[in-house]
Design a protein around this motif. Structure first.
Motif, short mmCIF file in Angstrom:
data_model
loop_
_atom_site.label_atom_id
_atom_site.label_comp_id
_atom_site.label_asym_id
_atom_site.label_seq_id
_atom_site.Cartn_x
_atom_site.Cartn_y
_atom_site.Cartn_z
N ASN A 87 0.85 -1.19 0.05
CA ASN A 87 -0.07 0.16 -0.10
C ASN A 87 1.00 1.10 -0.07
OD1 ASN A 87 -1.84 -1.80 0.35
ND2 ASN A 87 -2.49 -1.22 2.42
N ILE A 88 0.75 2.10 -0.92
CA ILE A 88 1.46 3.45 -1.10
C ILE A 88 0.47 4.71 -1.03
CG2 ILE A 88 3.14 4.74 -2.74
CD1 ILE A 88 3.60 1.78 -3.77
N ASP A 89 0.93 5.63 -0.18
CA ASP A 89 -0.02 6.88 -0.15
C ASP A 89 1.06 8.14 -0.29
OD1 ASP A 89 1.50 6.98 2.37
OD2 ASP A 89 -0.60 6.93 3.61
N ASP A 90 2.43 7.82 -0.67
CA ASP A 90 3.39 8.94 -0.53
C ASP A 90 4.11 9.12 -1.83
OD1 ASP A 90 4.57 6.82 0.12
OD2 ASP A 90 5.63 7.62 1.80
N MET A 91 3.79 8.44 -2.99
CA MET A 91 4.62 8.60 -4.12
C MET A 91 4.08 9.40 -5.19
SD MET A 91 6.33 5.08 -5.71
CE MET A 91 5.37 4.69 -7.09
N ASN A 92 4.94 10.22 -5.71
CA ASN A 92 4.56 10.46 -7.07
C ASN A 92 4.00 9.85 -8.16
OD1 ASN A 92 4.05 12.24 -9.70
ND2 ASN A 92 6.40 13.10 -9.32
N PRO A 93 2.70 9.98 -8.61
CA PRO A 93 1.94 9.15 -9.48
C PRO A 93 2.76 8.94 -10.83
CG PRO A 93 0.33 10.85 -8.44
CD PRO A 93 1.70 11.29 -8.19
N GLU A 94 3.34 9.66 -11.30
CA GLU A 94 4.01 9.52 -12.48
C GLU A 94 5.07 8.45 -12.40
OE1 GLU A 94 4.54 14.21 -14.05
OE2 GLU A 94 6.05 13.61 -12.60
N ILE A 95 5.52 8.06 -11.29
CA ILE A 95 6.55 6.88 -11.17
C ILE A 95 5.85 5.49 -11.53
CG2 ILE A 95 8.27 5.89 -9.68
CD1 ILE A 95 8.62 8.82 -8.33
N TYR A 96 4.43 5.59 -11.22
CA TYR A 96 3.72 4.10 -11.25
C TYR A 96 4.10 3.66 -12.66
CZ TYR A 96 1.55 4.66 -6.60
OH TYR A 96 1.37 4.78 -5.57
N SER A 97 3.84 4.21 -13.78
CA SER A 97 3.97 3.49 -14.91
C SER A 97 5.35 2.82 -15.31
CB SER A 97 3.67 4.40 -16.24
OG SER A 97 4.49 5.40 -16.27
N TYR A 98 6.45 3.71 -14.79
CA TYR A 98 7.79 3.37 -14.77
C TYR A 98 8.10 1.85 -14.19
CZ TYR A 98 12.83 3.36 -14.10
OH TYR A 98 14.23 2.69 -14.07
N VAL A 99 7.39 1.86 -12.72
CA VAL A 99 7.55 0.85 -11.88
C VAL A 99 6.91 -0.47 -12.62
CG1 VAL A 99 7.16 -0.29 -9.60
CG2 VAL A 99 7.80 2.10 -9.88
N ILE A 100 5.89 -0.26 -13.31
CA ILE A 100 4.93 -1.04 -13.88
C ILE A 100 5.95 -1.75 -14.87
CG2 ILE A 100 3.03 -1.85 -15.32
CD1 ILE A 100 1.51 0.22 -13.32
N ASP A 101 6.55 -1.18 -15.84
CA ASP A 101 7.31 -1.52 -16.95
C ASP A 101 8.40 -2.39 -16.50
OD1 ASP A 101 5.53 -0.42 -18.83
OD2 ASP A 101 6.85 1.59 -19.19
N ILE A 103 11.69 -9.23 -8.17
CA ILE A 103 10.51 -8.35 -8.27
C ILE A 103 10.66 -7.68 -6.76
CG2 ILE A 103 7.90 -8.75 -7.45
CD1 ILE A 103 8.58 -9.20 -10.54
N LYS A 104 10.90 -8.23 -5.65
CA LYS A 104 11.18 -7.66 -4.23
C LYS A 104 12.04 -6.37 -4.48
CE LYS A 104 10.02 -11.17 -1.07
NZ LYS A 104 10.89 -12.41 -0.13
N LYS A 105 13.32 -6.54 -5.05
CA LYS A 105 14.39 -5.63 -5.33
C LYS A 105 13.76 -4.25 -6.15
CE LYS A 105 18.23 -6.05 -8.05
NZ LYS A 105 19.38 -6.81 -8.30
N ILE A 106 13.09 -4.75 -7.21
CA ILE A 106 12.45 -3.65 -7.99
C ILE A 106 11.55 -2.87 -7.03
CG2 ILE A 106 10.87 -3.02 -9.87
CD1 ILE A 106 12.07 -5.51 -11.17
N ILE A 107 10.42 -3.32 -6.34
CA ILE A 107 9.50 -2.82 -5.35
C ILE A 107 10.09 -1.98 -4.44
CG2 ILE A 107 7.60 -2.95 -3.85
CD1 ILE A 107 6.82 -5.56 -5.62
N PHE A 108 11.18 -2.44 -3.74
CA PHE A 108 12.02 -1.58 -2.49
C PHE A 108 12.88 -0.50 -3.16
CE2 PHE A 108 11.40 -5.52 0.37
CZ PHE A 108 10.40 -4.81 1.27
N ARG A 109 13.42 -0.71 -4.27
CA ARG A 109 14.29 0.26 -4.89
C ARG A 109 13.48 1.42 -5.60
NH1 ARG A 109 19.89 -1.12 -6.03
NH2 ARG A 109 19.77 0.24 -8.16
N GLU A 110 12.47 1.12 -6.25
CA GLU A 110 11.75 2.03 -7.18
C GLU A 110 10.47 2.46 -6.72
OE1 GLU A 110 13.38 2.88 -10.03
OE2 GLU A 110 14.66 1.32 -10.39
#
Length: 401
Positions: A265-279, A317-324
């Motif tokens: 659950n995330i409530d403090d991230m710039n929404p622009e970053i989501y598409s990058y993380v998903i890719d 997968i974990k590494k990407i989520i924690f880093r990005e």
């Protein structure tokens, strides 16, 4: 769907001992001459091996006897001491200085260490301090190294076992009379499903317990596989109603992929970053990634990031989520994924070739759809409305099918 796997399954309804295991492996098809030749690489000349067919309660299997040379004719106490009270360092020396291949050496020591750790715990000593009678004896060395040789010979993808029958009663050993199962056996089998009292003797020895604990990845009584070969290893006892044999199978299973979902659950991230993380997550091999709007504490709007993936890529997968992302924690759970069988075909249309995705249930085609990316490309190149193109291609596919 997963891939087909060759599985070795141990059915331990009457327990397991080192010699029963060797008998079962030979009965299953391990070349006995190959086994004896490989064992000779240990350079131990203190035993001979007898291999015979024997019957228990109408079941015929292979009986292996490891016969020790009789040292009672020697006056030297050292001989007796050396041959029956070896410790783990002595075993390591014998195994690692032998001509066996590295995989066999390493698996042998993995099994030996299971017995050594159990004996050390039971006797309150350190690992290398234990002079264990069970493992120090030559027949146990043959049983354990033989188990590793047989396992390598069979070239299976996985080992599984039933719950382990331990038996009941009492046994005589170097320390006196002990209850069945022996303390070392119970120590080795911690965390493994066992049964007690179905046979009136010691059904599982520490050596047998260590072999099964080291080899088996899974302990299940309900198995689902196509049987290829069956082998029976005959034990020393012939009491009670249950035959003293170890039954082993080689079978083929359709391995299901282990699928998991990780969520945060995330409530403090710039929404622009989501598409990058998903890719990034899709590039790493995620099966699906999606965002769900949620309401978090204090009424704050947030987003739940969910990732569906196969276990083998979990670390990435974990590494990407924690880093990005800004999350500092995540949860995961196992899911069972059920999919229709799929096949890709191509159809010729007036607009060009289009890929079609077909889905089948029990061999019957129940769904199909044209590939969106192909249609998008044609629509842009030929300046045709995508909705018209989609309907036209769908009609063409319907006429064909």
């Amino acid at each position: 769907m997963g891939e087909k796997m060759r599985v070795l399954y141990y059915d331990c309804f009457s327990g397991i001992s080192g010699d029963m295991n060797l008998g079962a492996m030979i009965d299953l098809g391990v070349d006995e001459n190959y086994l004896l030749e490989e064992l000779s690489r240990l350079n131990l000349n203190e035993y001979t091996i007898e291999i015979n067919k024997e019957e228990r309660k109408g079941i015929t299997g292979t009986k292996v006897n490891v016969i020790l040379q009789d040292y009672h004719h020697h006056d030297t106490h050292n001989h007796e001491e050396h041959h029956h009270h070896r410790n783990l360092r002595d075993i390591e020396e014998i195994v690692y200085s032998s001509g066996l291949n590295e995989d066999v050496k390493n698996l042998s020591m993995k099994i030996f260490k299971k017995v050594a750790e159990a004996e050390a715990k039971v006797h309150g000593k350190s690992l290398y301090e234990v002079h264990f009678h069970e493992v120090g004896a030559v027949d146990s060395i043959v049983d354990i190294v033989g188990a590793a040789i047989c396992f390598e010979f069979l070239k299976v993808d996985k080992v599984a076992a039933s719950s382990i029958e331990l038996g009941k009663g009492f046994i005589k050993c170097a320390h006196g009379i002990l209850p069945v199962p022996a303390p070392a056996t119970t120590e080795i089998l911690k965390g493994i499903p066992v049964k007690l009292g179905n046979v009136p003797f010691e059904a599982t020895t520490p050596t047998g317990a260590a072999i099964i604990a080291a080899l088996s990845e899974e302990f299940i009584d309900d198995v689902d596989f196509k049987i290829d070969k069956i082998g029976y290893g005959v034990g020393h006892k012939d009491q009670g109603d249950i035959p003293d044999v170890l039954r082993v199978f080689i079978g083929e299973v359709q391995e299901k992929n282990s699928d998991y979902i990780i969520e945060c659950n995330i409530d403090d991230m710039n929404p622009e970053i989501y598409s990058y993380v998903i890719d990034k997550l899709f590039e790493a091999g995620a099966s699906d990634v999606y965002l769900t709007p949620i309401t978090m504490k204090k009424g704050r709007p947030g987003v739940m990031l969910s990732v569906l993936y196969e276990e083998k890529i979990e670390d990435e997968i974990k590494k990407i989520i924690f880093r990005e992302t800004t999350t500092i924690g995540m949860r995961k759970y196992k899911v069972e994924k059920q999919c229709l069988e799929r096949e890709t075909t191509y159809v010729d249309t007036p607009y060009g070739e289009v890929k079609v995705k077909n889905s089948y249930l029990h061999g019957e085609k129940i769904k199909f759809k044209p590939e969106y990316e192909d249609l998008k490309k044609i629509a842009e190149e030929k300046n045709i409305p995508l909705i018209k193109l989609y309907n036209d291609v769908l009609n063409i596919i319907n006429r064909i099918h």
